[in-house]
Scaffold this active site. Structure first.
Site, PDB file in Angstrom:
ATOM      1  N   CYS A   9       0.821  -1.208   0.000  1.00  0.00           N
ATOM      2  CA  CYS A   9       0.000   0.000   0.000  1.00  0.00           C
ATOM      3  C   CYS A   9       0.853   1.255   0.000  1.00  0.00           C
ATOM      4  O   CYS A   9       1.313   1.708   1.062  1.00  0.00           O
ATOM      5  CB  CYS A   9      -0.929  -0.006   1.211  1.00  0.00           C
ATOM      6  SG  CYS A   9      -1.897   1.496   1.323  1.00  0.00           S
ATOM      7  N   CYS A  60      -0.558   4.102   2.097  1.00  0.00           N
ATOM      8  CA  CYS A  60      -0.384   3.953   3.553  1.00  0.00           C
ATOM      9  C   CYS A  60       1.070   4.217   3.949  1.00  0.00           C
ATOM     10  O   CYS A  60       1.333   4.850   4.962  1.00  0.00           O
ATOM     11  CB  CYS A  60      -0.723   2.538   4.010  1.00  0.00           C
ATOM     12  SG  CYS A  60      -2.168   1.834   3.273  1.00  0.00           S
ATOM     13  N   ASP A  61       1.999   3.696   3.176  1.00  0.00           N
ATOM     14  CA  ASP A  61       3.380   3.620   3.655  1.00  0.00           C
ATOM     15  C   ASP A  61       4.388   4.465   2.869  1.00  0.00           C
ATOM     16  O   ASP A  61       5.531   4.612   3.299  1.00  0.00           O
ATOM     17  CB  ASP A  61       3.845   2.148   3.620  1.00  0.00           C
ATOM     18  CG  ASP A  61       2.944   1.265   4.475  1.00  0.00           C
ATOM     19  OD1 ASP A  61       2.451   1.761   5.500  1.00  0.00           O
ATOM     20  OD2 ASP A  61       2.715   0.101   4.106  1.00  0.00           O
TER      21      ASP A  61
END
Ligand code: NAP
Length: 310
Positions: free
Chosen positions: A133, A136-137
């Protein structure tokens, strides 16, 4: 315990759209959202192809809007994971651990989840530089060199997004042609921070406490090499979230729900409908999932009407 008219399992575009429609039809739906509320769009970045958002919208901004719209018409939500179902009787049973919920109609909209390469080193370094992701990261990798694995739209999207943070992104693909749509390919090819390694698989992700590189193998020549990078983003497709349905509904060889009465969303079991990526391995778009959620809601409504008059 009272029997619900309709339980919707899943909280992506399909589940929330089914909730909007069934709630507006006064069916008082209960949505069992799962612990990962919002589905895959929570893990994506800009959504540029959902009609109605001419400037695009971020996936994690979009899903609360869907939810809010469903809530407006009285949808009830439960943030639990469904562990099993019993669809053998006229009233369907949906289990969340020890709790059982009963409904006359069930709409399954549990979507699909990212697939992993399956390397022990991938498991070991998960969340220590291995991710599926970028949204997300990605921000954790400012100034790093990153690898994206895969050749589809997701891989191109992840690679493009990661160039916001990374010094350089290298896409490692097992063939010499991408599967991604032309527009996504063009965008990736035009991005000066993205380069490609073709015909290559990842044999091992290197590093102890954090990713330090990958061991690559050229699948045509067999040549093995080490490529240094600070993170690996795996973008190789998805697996439908249907483990809890085994033995209850007909699934195909890859686990997707088989529909029984096309073009409706009816499954093999009367009163049980499937919407979105959990049955659709062809289109898999937010807008097709939402459309399918609408169809499932209308199918459920008609089924319930039929029960009332039988
Ligand atoms: P996908 O289209 O199935 O592509 C998966 C990619 O990963 C393929 O290139 C495949 O290689 C590769 N792959 C699969 N298993 C592998 C393995 N074990 N090791 C190495 N590589 C592997 O999946 P996706 O990219 O997630 O896209 C899914 C759907 O969502 C598509 O319909 C796509 O159009 C849509 N989508 C759209 C957008 C957008 O329009 N913004 C964004 C994301 C996704 P091969 O090519 O050799 O099979």
């Amino acid at each position: 315990m009272s029997v619900e008219s309709v339980i919707i399992i899943g909280s992506g575009p399909a589940g929330y759209t089914a909730a909007i429609y069934t709630a507006r039809a006064s069916l008082n739906p209960l949505v069992i959202e799962g612990y990962q509320v919002g589905g895959q769009l929570m893990l994506t970045s800009d959504v540029e192809n959902y009609p109605g958002f001419p400037d695009g919208i971020m996936g994690p901004e979009m899903m609360p809007l869907f939810r809010k719209q469903a809530e407006r018409f009285g949808t009830r939500f439960l943030q639990k994971d469904v562990t099993k179902v019993d669809l053998s009787g006229p009233v369907h049973k949906v289990y969340c651990g020890d709790h059982v919920y009963e409904a006359k109609a069930v709409i399954v909209a549990t979507g699909a989840s990212a697939k992993w390469i399956g390397l022990p080193s991938e498991q070991k370094l998960m969340a220590k530089g291995v991710s599926a992701c970028a949204t997300c990261d990605g921000a954790f990798f400012k100034g790093e060199e990153l690898v994206v694995v895969g050749g589809g739209d997701t891989a191109m999207e992840e690679a493009n997004y990661l160039t916001r943070f990374a010094k350089k992104v290298t896409v490692v693909h097992r063939r010499d042609q991408l599967r991604a749509s032309k527009i996504m390919q063009d965008r990736a090819f035009a991005n000066p921070k993205i380069s490609f390694i073709w015909d290559t698989g990842i044999e091992e992700i290197l590093g102890e406490d954090k990713v330090e590189g990958v061991r690559l193998k050229n699948l045509k020549t067999g040549e093995v090499s080490v490529f240094h990078c600070g993170g690996v983003f795996v973008a190789i497709g998805h697996k439908p979230n249907t483990d809890f349905l085994k033995g209850q509904l007909d699934l195909d060889e890859t686990g997707y729900i088989k529909l029984a009465k096309l073009p409706t969303t009816q499954t093999r079991v009367p009163g049980v409908f499937a919407a979105g990526d959990v049955h659709d391995k062809i289109y898999r778009q937010a807008v097709t999932a939402a459309g399918s959620g609408c169809a499932a809601a209308i199918d459920a409504e008609r089924y319930l009407e039929g029960l009332a008059h039988s």
